[in-house]
Design a protein around this motif. Structure first.
Motif, mmCIF file in Angstrom:
data_model
loop_
_atom_site.group_PDB
_atom_site.id
_atom_site.type_symbol
_atom_site.label_atom_id
_atom_site.label_comp_id
_atom_site.label_asym_id
_atom_site.label_seq_id
_atom_site.Cartn_x
_atom_site.Cartn_y
_atom_site.Cartn_z
ATOM 1 N N GLN A 18 46.042 13.927 24.975
ATOM 2 C CA GLN A 18 44.820 14.696 25.230
ATOM 3 C C GLN A 18 44.972 15.532 26.498
ATOM 4 O OE1 GLN A 18 41.486 12.326 26.418
ATOM 5 N NE2 GLN A 18 39.985 13.974 26.149
ATOM 6 N N TYR A 22 44.992 19.804 26.655
ATOM 7 C CA TYR A 22 44.110 20.641 27.472
ATOM 8 C C TYR A 22 44.901 21.419 28.522
ATOM 9 C CZ TYR A 22 40.346 17.728 25.515
ATOM 10 O OH TYR A 22 39.481 17.079 24.673
ATOM 11 N N MET A 90 38.064 14.983 29.323
ATOM 12 C CA MET A 90 37.346 16.078 28.673
ATOM 13 C C MET A 90 36.420 16.785 29.661
ATOM 14 S SD MET A 90 34.519 15.894 25.619
ATOM 15 C CE MET A 90 33.366 15.122 26.780
ATOM 16 N N TYR A 93 38.435 18.978 32.332
ATOM 17 C CA TYR A 93 38.953 20.252 31.825
ATOM 18 C C TYR A 93 37.837 21.174 31.356
ATOM 19 C CZ TYR A 93 43.871 19.118 32.212
ATOM 20 O OH TYR A 93 45.121 18.841 32.708
ATOM 21 N N ALA A 94 36.765 20.611 30.823
ATOM 22 C CA ALA A 94 35.635 21.447 30.413
ATOM 23 C C ALA A 94 35.039 22.157 31.621
ATOM 24 C CB ALA A 94 34.579 20.598 29.708
ATOM 25 N N THR A 142 37.933 28.043 24.402
ATOM 26 C CA THR A 142 38.649 26.843 24.834
ATOM 27 C C THR A 142 37.683 25.805 25.399
ATOM 28 O OG1 THR A 142 40.573 28.216 25.362
ATOM 29 C CG2 THR A 142 40.548 25.992 26.261
ATOM 30 N N THR A 146 37.280 22.091 23.913
ATOM 31 C CA THR A 146 37.396 20.906 24.762
ATOM 32 C C THR A 146 36.206 19.969 24.569
ATOM 33 O OG1 THR A 146 38.606 22.214 26.400
ATOM 34 C CG2 THR A 146 37.707 20.104 27.125
#
Length: 316
Positions: A18, A22, A90, A93-94, A142, A146
């Protein structure tokens, strides 16, 4: 009882996959952003030659397949509802993708304001505007990939297709435009970057021999400057004007001699510096000769640099 689908467990391997998915998508977007800016800059100003697009294209072509492969494998194990470490990765990176996207959006607003109030050349502003528009779109999709809302789970493969199409278009335009141009004008860059070393070698010869060299094979140059001479990319014409002997002002018993010569080359493409205005004759004297060479502005085709060099004051 109906068979229940077992929830996917966040194993260390899936967590690493994961993270890599990302991360590689982020790097791919960064490379694609740089490449899009370079491609747009080339098509809006073809005289601004550089070989940066080739490296950016290579980065995209390397990072995109890695990102796609990681995403495909991760999608098979990706939990619909992320918990624990998966949710933390998550969120990290979001947030990063959102911040970069918002930054690009702010840059778009700045560019629009600049276009409205600027009275100077707006080419660079337009390049920035179009590039940031692409960046915003890439980071937006993206960001959604994500977070992967429940309604978009079935369409996550479309994200991969979208990124392949966008990267493919940008890379194709890069090959058609700046990459091909960089290959065709590699001798131009070789000349521009090393012609001053040829002049320096001639100056050194004059100061030691008190005369112009008969040809460039007798001057001391190395590396790419020597490559210019060996490949006959420059034509040297000594004594293109009669040498000028000047008597010393404070010591009449000494004199200095100014020699004149030409270095002629052939450029495949014109080049211009965006910060200055191109002048066909690069000179600070009436006869067209200069004591230094300026290579950042020149037309395409045959072009001659007229150079003057003086010896040290010598006793008669």
């Amino acid at each position: 009882m109906k068979n229940e689908v077992e929830p996917k467990i966040n194993t260390p391997g899936i967590i690493v996959l994961q993270w890599l998915t990302y991360a590689f998508w982020g790097l791919t977007i960064f490379a694609a952003s740089l490449l899009s800016a370079s491609v747009i800059a080339y098509f809006m100003n073809p005289t601004n030659n550089n070989d940066f697009s080739a490296y950016a294209t290579a980065a995209v072509l390397v990072l995109l397949p890695i990102s796609v492969i990681c995403d495909i494998f991760y999608s098979k194990q990706e939990p619909e509802h992320k918990t624990g470490a998966a949710s933390i990765i998550m969120i990290i990176y979001a947030v990063l993708f959102a911040l970069f996207g918002i930054g690009a959006l702010i840059a778009i607003v700045f560019s629009l304001v600049q276009l409205m109030i600027s009275s100077s050349d707006i080419t660079n502003t337009q390049i920035a505007l179009y590039s940031e528009m692409i960046v915003v779109v890439l980071y937006a999709v993206t960001f959604l990939r994500t977070l992967l809302p429940a309604k978009l789970v079935k369409f996550r493969r479309l994200y991969i297709v979208f990124m392949i199409i966008i990267a493919g278009i940008i890379s194709t335009l890069s090959f058609i435009g700046p990459v091909t141009n960089a290959q065709l004008t590699r001798d131009d860059r070789l000349i521009d970057n090393n012609l001053n070393y040829i002049q320096s070698g001639i100056d050194t010869y004059i100061h030691t021999q008190n005369k112009l060299p008969e040809n460039l094979s007798v001057i001391s140059v190395t590396g790419d400057a020597k490559k210019i001479v060996d490949n006959k990319l420059v034509k040297y014409t000594p004594n293109s004007k009669t040498p000028l002997v000047t008597q010393g002002t404070f010591n009449p018993s000494t004199s200095t001699t100014t020699y004149y010569y030409e270095l002629c080359v052939n450029y495949k493409s014109a080049a211009s510096d965006s910060e200055s205005t191109y002048t066909p004759v690069q000179t600070d004297s009436r006869d067209g000769y200069n004591s230094y060479i300026i290579t950042f502005n020149h037309p395409a085709g045959d072009y001659c640099y007229k150079v003057s060099t003086s010896t040290d004051f010598l006793s008669k």
